[in-house]
Design a protein around this motif. Structure first.
Motif: not given
Length: 348
Positions: A21-24, A30-34, A190-191, A210-212
């Motif tokens: 995604t834009r976030f990664t 590596d993953t869209p997880i925070v 956006l998370i 969202a991105d993550a």
């Protein structure tokens, strides 16, 4: 590379089965997880494991008693991972003044490249971080707050729905609406935060724009989280009903795990003329950290947990948690793509 959705761009790489995604892509994760900042939980033990699993974790600056201790904790985290991680700086009114400027400088001097801000207006900190080349993620509980932070120049917004642990604000808008509403107006990554613990939740967040996703409670129920095993087991045992809103009468709504202490806080707060002083001894952060998180006495202090407890069935390593979420998300995206293909074929 197939594009799924239009805003934001979600790229599903079919060759190596990964979601970008834009976030990664903009944050190099590596993953869209925070794993956002969590007081007393966001230490190197957890955050290094989150980073090694391919997600983005944030050390919690104010968990460390001094800026010097924070510098040492950053160094300890770097000894445990060579993957990106960040630091959370939460700005809140306190009885004893906090040297926020010194914590901020310690973060910059340590070469941290991503910071999560939360709490009160972060403008002066955002300006200083940006001048030092640090990317800033700001946590917001309303679209208007997200837009204000975007105008300040932050690089991403973490939007907290009503389901989240901690302080969800006073608008009481659940994530299903809040995330989509924010995605319509916020132009930066956006998370989605609040109620996330599964791969289906990740796919839903991406579908909402969202991105993550940000997960707190799910990572507390991990092998590496620096809390007593009783806390982890309680999260697994609890349902989505086992949280409680406290401090609403004092204009500081917070979502915590339901236990004897939280119920007593609610009872005392409901009495006519009640003030925060009437519950302060029960709500003490030091008490919760010592009695619950450290000693595992589950009814002896207030502790934070979100409604996502109802989705958590096991205590696993951070690697297993991230891998499981990504595998489920990829499977769901593939299934949805197949459904679309079937529908298209049926029309011809």
């Amino acid at each position: 590379m197939l594009r799924s959705g239009t805003d934001p761009a979600v790229l599903v790489r079919q060759s190596d089965v990964m979601i970008a995604t834009r976030f990664t892509e903009e944050f190099g994760i590596d993953t869209p997880i925070v794993c956002g900042g969590m007081t007393a939980v966001g230490t190197a033990d957890l955050i290094a494991a989150v980073a090694n699993a391919g997600a983005l974790g944030f050390l919690t600056a104010l968990t460390q008693p001094t800026p010097e201790a924070l510098s040492a904790e950053i160094a300890r985290c770097r000894e445990m991972t060579d993957k990106p991680f960040g630091v959370n700086l939460t700005i809140l009114p306190t009885i004893n003044p906090v040297p926020y400027d010194e914590y901020r400088q310690a973060i910059i001097d340590a070469g941290i490249t991503i910071v999560e801000t939360a709490g009160s207006n972060p403008r002066e900190h955002v300006e200083a971080f940006k001048a030092a080349g640090v990317k800033v993620v700001h946590k917001a509980v309303a679209v208007r707050h997200a837009l204000s932070a975007e105008r300040m120049g932050v690089d991403a917004i973490s939007i907290d729905g009503f389901e989240c642990a901690g302080h969800p604000g006073k608008d009481d808008v659940p994530g299903l609406v809040l995330i989509a509403a924010a995605a319509k107006k916020v132009g930066i990554p956006l998370i989605a935060s609040g109620g996330f613990a599964t791969g289906s939740g990740l796919v839903a967040a991406l579908a909402l724009g969202a991105d993550a996703i940000n997960m707190g409670t799910r990572f507390v129920a991990s092998n590496e989280a620096p809390v007593h095993q009783n806390v982890k087991d309680q999260i697994v045992a609890n349902s989505e009903l086992d949280t409680q809103l406290v401090f609403r009468e004092f204009n500081n709504t917070a979502r915590v795990a339901r236990n004897a202490i939280s119920e007593e806080i609610v009872a005392r707060s409901a009495k006519p003329g009640a003030t925060f002083a009437d519950v302060a001894e029960l709500a003490s952060g030091a008490r919760g950290r010592e009695q619950v998180l450290r000693e595992g006495h589950m009814d002896d202090g207030m502790w934070w947990a979100g409604q996502s407890q109802g989705l958590i069935d096991s205590v696993e390593s951070c690697q297993e948690i991230v891998d499981g979420i990504m595998a489920e998300a990829e499977q769901l995206i593939g299934r949805l793509g197949a459904l679309r293909g079937d529908a298209v074929a049926a029309t011809h």
